[in-house]
Design a protein around this motif. Structure first.
Motif, PDB file in Angstrom:
ATOM      1  N   GLN A 139       0.829  -1.204   0.000  1.00 59.44           N
ATOM      2  CA  GLN A 139       0.000   0.000   0.000  1.00 59.44           C
ATOM      3  C   GLN A 139       0.864   1.254   0.000  1.00 59.44           C
ATOM      4  OE1 GLN A 139      -2.494  -0.964   3.413  1.00 59.44           O
ATOM      5  NE2 GLN A 139      -4.273  -1.223   2.083  1.00 59.44           N
ATOM      6  N   GLU A 140       1.922   1.252   0.799  1.00 54.85           N
ATOM      7  CA  GLU A 140       2.826   2.400   0.830  1.00 54.85           C
ATOM      8  C   GLU A 140       3.498   2.598  -0.529  1.00 54.85           C
ATOM      9  OE1 GLU A 140       5.514   1.885   4.112  1.00 54.85           O
ATOM     10  OE2 GLU A 140       3.897   1.998   5.592  1.00 54.85           O
ATOM     11  N   GLU A 141       3.900   1.496  -1.139  1.00 56.42           N
ATOM     12  CA  GLU A 141       4.529   1.556  -2.459  1.00 56.42           C
ATOM     13  C   GLU A 141       3.557   2.125  -3.493  1.00 56.42           C
ATOM     14  OE1 GLU A 141       5.655  -1.665  -5.865  1.00 56.42           O
ATOM     15  OE2 GLU A 141       6.290  -2.177  -3.836  1.00 56.42           O
ATOM     16  N   LEU A 142       2.319   1.637  -3.469  1.00 56.68           N
ATOM     17  CA  LEU A 142       1.315   2.104  -4.425  1.00 56.68           C
ATOM     18  C   LEU A 142       0.964   3.573  -4.197  1.00 56.68           C
ATOM     19  CD1 LEU A 142      -1.021  -1.019  -4.499  1.00 56.68           C
ATOM     20  CD2 LEU A 142       0.448  -0.214  -6.359  1.00 56.68           C
ATOM     21  N   GLU A 143       0.908   4.005  -2.943  1.00 54.04           N
ATOM     22  CA  GLU A 143       0.585   5.400  -2.640  1.00 54.04           C
ATOM     23  C   GLU A 143       1.664   6.347  -3.167  1.00 54.04           C
ATOM     24  OE1 GLU A 143      -0.076   5.568   1.577  1.00 54.04           O
ATOM     25  OE2 GLU A 143      -2.080   4.683   1.407  1.00 54.04           O
ATOM     26  N   ALA A 144       2.893   5.882  -3.223  1.00 59.30           N
ATOM     27  CA  ALA A 144       4.007   6.713  -3.688  1.00 59.30           C
ATOM     28  C   ALA A 144       4.098   6.772  -5.215  1.00 59.30           C
ATOM     29  CB  ALA A 144       5.319   6.194  -3.112  1.00 59.30           C
ATOM     30  N   LYS A 145       3.501   5.797  -5.901  1.00 60.13           N
ATOM     31  CA  LYS A 145       3.559   5.770  -7.364  1.00 60.13           C
ATOM     32  C   LYS A 145       2.734   6.902  -7.957  1.00 60.13           C
ATOM     33  CE  LYS A 145       3.346   1.900  -9.785  1.00 60.13           C
ATOM     34  NZ  LYS A 145       2.912   0.567 -10.269  1.00 60.13           N
ATOM     35  N   GLU A 146       3.095   7.292  -9.168  1.00 62.72           N
ATOM     36  CA  GLU A 146       2.323   8.305  -9.873  1.00 62.72           C
ATOM     37  C   GLU A 146       1.702   7.688 -11.118  1.00 62.72           C
ATOM     38  OE1 GLU A 146       4.591  11.859 -10.576  1.00 62.72           O
ATOM     39  OE2 GLU A 146       4.447  12.431  -8.469  1.00 62.72           O
ATOM     40  N   TYR A 147       0.493   8.149 -11.410  1.00 65.91           N
ATOM     41  CA  TYR A 147      -0.297   7.643 -12.529  1.00 65.91           C
ATOM     42  C   TYR A 147      -0.760   8.846 -13.345  1.00 65.91           C
ATOM     43  CZ  TYR A 147      -0.488   3.597  -9.440  1.00 65.91           C
ATOM     44  OH  TYR A 147      -0.159   2.551  -8.620  1.00 65.91           O
ATOM     45  N   THR A 148      -0.757   8.702 -14.658  1.00 69.57           N
ATOM     46  CA  THR A 148      -1.193   9.800 -15.515  1.00 69.57           C
ATOM     47  C   THR A 148      -2.374   9.361 -16.348  1.00 69.57           C
ATOM     48  OG1 THR A 148       1.047  10.703 -15.599  1.00 69.57           O
ATOM     49  CG2 THR A 148      -0.472  11.403 -17.329  1.00 69.57           C
ATOM     50  N   GLY A 149      -3.382  10.209 -16.339  1.00 66.39           N
ATOM     51  CA  GLY A 149      -4.551  10.000 -17.189  1.00 66.39           C
ATOM     52  C   GLY A 149      -4.589  11.112 -18.223  1.00 66.39           C
ATOM     53  N   THR A 150      -5.051  10.777 -19.408  1.00 67.67           N
ATOM     54  CA  THR A 150      -5.078  11.768 -20.477  1.00 67.67           C
ATOM     55  C   THR A 150      -6.457  11.810 -21.124  1.00 67.67           C
ATOM     56  OG1 THR A 150      -4.337  10.196 -22.143  1.00 67.67           O
ATOM     57  CG2 THR A 150      -2.627  11.437 -20.979  1.00 67.67           C
ATOM     58  N   ALA A 151      -6.666  12.884 -21.871  1.00 67.98           N
ATOM     59  CA  ALA A 151      -7.903  13.022 -22.637  1.00 67.98           C
ATOM     60  C   ALA A 151      -7.592  13.712 -23.956  1.00 67.98           C
ATOM     61  CB  ALA A 151      -8.933  13.823 -21.843  1.00 67.98           C
ATOM     62  N   SER A 152      -8.353  13.361 -24.943  1.00 65.85           N
ATOM     63  CA  SER A 152      -8.279  13.971 -26.269  1.00 65.85           C
ATOM     64  C   SER A 152      -6.859  13.991 -26.821  1.00 65.85           C
ATOM     65  CB  SER A 152      -8.864  15.381 -26.237  1.00 65.85           C
ATOM     66  OG  SER A 152      -8.992  15.888 -27.547  1.00 65.85           O
ATOM     67  N   GLY A 153      -6.296  12.804 -26.942  1.00 60.07           N
ATOM     68  CA  GLY A 153      -4.960  12.681 -27.526  1.00 60.07           C
ATOM     69  C   GLY A 153      -3.899  13.425 -26.741  1.00 60.07           C
ATOM     70  N   GLU A 154      -3.983  13.376 -25.428  1.00 59.14           N
ATOM     71  CA  GLU A 154      -3.021  14.001 -24.518  1.00 59.14           C
ATOM     72  C   GLU A 154      -3.053  15.526 -24.557  1.00 59.14           C
ATOM     73  OE1 GLU A 154       0.865  12.214 -24.794  1.00 59.14           O
ATOM     74  OE2 GLU A 154       0.057  10.213 -24.495  1.00 59.14           O
ATOM     75  N   MET A 155      -4.174  16.085 -25.006  1.00 61.46           N
ATOM     76  CA  MET A 155      -4.330  17.542 -24.955  1.00 61.46           C
ATOM     77  C   MET A 155      -4.384  17.983 -23.490  1.00 61.46           C
ATOM     78  SD  MET A 155      -4.546  18.827 -28.047  1.00 61.46           S
ATOM     79  CE  MET A 155      -5.609  20.228 -28.167  1.00 61.46           C
ATOM     80  N   VAL A 156      -4.966  17.124 -22.660  1.00 64.68           N
ATOM     81  CA  VAL A 156      -5.031  17.374 -21.227  1.00 64.68           C
ATOM     82  C   VAL A 156      -4.512  16.125 -20.532  1.00 64.68           C
ATOM     83  CG1 VAL A 156      -6.559  17.775 -19.252  1.00 64.68           C
ATOM     84  CG2 VAL A 156      -7.005  18.931 -21.426  1.00 64.68           C
ATOM     85  N   SER A 157      -3.617  16.310 -19.567  1.00 56.28           N
ATOM     86  CA  SER A 157      -3.148  15.169 -18.787  1.00 56.28           C
ATOM     87  C   SER A 157      -3.164  15.546 -17.307  1.00 56.28           C
ATOM     88  CB  SER A 157      -1.751  14.717 -19.221  1.00 56.28           C
ATOM     89  OG  SER A 157      -0.798  15.693 -18.933  1.00 56.28           O
ATOM     90  N   VAL A 158      -3.498  14.552 -16.505  1.00 57.50           N
ATOM     91  CA  VAL A 158      -3.561  14.728 -15.059  1.00 57.50           C
ATOM     92  C   VAL A 158      -2.715  13.630 -14.436  1.00 57.50           C
ATOM     93  CG1 VAL A 158      -5.059  14.641 -13.030  1.00 57.50           C
ATOM     94  CG2 VAL A 158      -5.833  15.805 -15.099  1.00 57.50           C
TER      95      VAL A 158
END
Length: 113
Positions: free
Chosen positions: A32-51
């Motif tokens: 859980q600690e390992e997963l909490e430290a990881k970063e994940y990126t979500g995108t929309a419209s061909g990476e016009m917006v990424s979070v």
């Protein structure tokens, strides 16, 4: 002469089971600690917006390409941001579920993941 089984044969050892449970809990906490430290990126419209968010579902970065910004259509930009956030949340949840499933052997343990 009747064969005798060793004392305790066939009975689970409660101490051994408790050690296994404690070890599993330690492994789960570490994962859980390992997963909490990881970063994940979500995108929309061909990476016009990424979070980008961490495993605790906290947004740590937002990137918006200039061509995604149309002052006449802010609703579209809002939709793209929402879609990118939802994409990142989905990535966090999927990874967490897969990793926890490996540790729990597929058991559905409430409160995990």
């Amino acid at each position: 002469m009747k064969a005798r089984m060793p004392q305790g044969f066939g009975r689970p050892d409660p101490n051994a089971m408790m050690r296994q449970v404690q070890k599993m809990q330690e492994n789960i906490r570490a994962k859980q600690e390992e997963l909490e430290a990881k970063e994940y990126t979500g995108t929309a419209s061909g990476e016009m917006v990424s979070v980008t968010m961490n495993g605790k579902h906290e947004v740590v970065a937002v990137s918006i390409k200039p061509e995604a910004v149309d002052p006449e259509d802010l609703e579209m930009l809002e939709d793209l941001i929402a879609a990118a956030v939802n994409s990142a949340v989905s990535a966090v949840d999927k990874d967490s579920e897969e990793e926890m499933s490996k540790l729990t052997g597929g058991l559905n343990i409430p409160g995990l993941g």
